[in-house]
Design an enzyme around this catalytic site. Sequence first.
Site, PDB file in Angstrom:
ATOM      1  N   LYS A   1       3.209  24.101  24.549  1.00  0.00           N
ATOM      2  CA  LYS A   1       2.261  23.484  25.470  1.00  0.00           C
ATOM      3  C   LYS A   1       3.028  22.577  26.418  1.00  0.00           C
ATOM      4  CE  LYS A   1      -2.350  23.107  26.005  1.00  0.00           C
ATOM      5  NZ  LYS A   1      -3.232  24.293  26.144  1.00  0.00           N
TER       6      LYS A   1
ATOM      7  N   THR B   1      -1.994  26.245  20.889  1.00  0.00           N
ATOM      8  CA  THR B   1      -1.394  25.252  21.779  1.00  0.00           C
ATOM      9  C   THR B   1      -2.372  24.115  22.076  1.00  0.00           C
ATOM     10  OG1 THR B   1      -2.004  26.428  23.812  1.00  0.00           O
ATOM     11  CG2 THR B   1       0.125  26.978  22.794  1.00  0.00           C
TER      12      THR B   1
END
Length: 321
Positions: A16, A76
């Site tokens: 991320k 994520t």
Amino acid sequence: MTENHSAGERTMNYGKEHVNVYRTYATPLEGVREIPESGFDGKPNTLFGMEVRAQIEGEEFLPSFRDGDNTKVVATDSMKNFILHHAGDYDGATVEGFLHYVGSEFLRTYDQMESVRMSADELAFNERPVPDGDGDFEPSDLVFRVTDNESAFGEFYLTRENGDVVIEEQRSGVTGFELVKVKDNSFVGYVQDEYTTLPERENRTLYISLDIFWTYDEPETALGEDPAAYVPAEQVRDIAQVVFHEKNVNSIQDLIYQVGLRVLERFPQLSQVSFEANNRTWLKVRDDMDGDAKVLREPPRPTGFQQFSMDRSDLEEAGER
């Protein structure tokens, strides 16, 4: 994309990025060693902000790519929430310290994660001046201006070894740093051939964009647990602008070398300093006015760049010359 260190030649990771996290009333950075080029001696961290990137690696994630099997996948979005939550638990005062803390927590929480690369750019805020009641002004401890100026950078590559978190790589920096010096910069003596159209300039205005990175002899020093040994991005920035002011350089290459020498001289705890510079120098329109006055314009693309790294051997060699 960074190669996967844990899976041989295969690149396999996910993560991320652009996780913006803001913490109010974080631990102040105090006890920083002072240097001649800078007035920076710490900061209150009333607002402590970062844009964080997390990159996760591990062999157990292969089925998610190969078979569409997400059994071991940490979403994520969950990684984002993990980072945000742990910003409230971090009790340190530096970007690097937070990255090491939250990266270590990832490895301790999820066994399928073999390594993690955490990086972040600090999101900077400036205190705004307010009346102090005596006819003067003082920095507000409540109101801040969001700034797009240069920012501190940190990066750690962490792995797990015999159950312990190990630092494989560390890098600190200051990025997005832009400086203009109006005179006392030259660019002469370069190759002249049939492809050369750029005239030599004995005295030019020089505009550069600069990213500076450094690594420590002991990577743990970057955490800031010993503030006197920690190298603040603000002090490296100040060294760069002081050297730029002092030196009449013959190129951007010459400038970053002189900056690197000064950084290594001031901070013996560093093993290496590296640069990426971009030349944004304005072009002359007129110089037929009084004194050093000029009219200048923006340069067209493309623009030149320079990359360079230095270690302590460069400082030793400079001392022998």
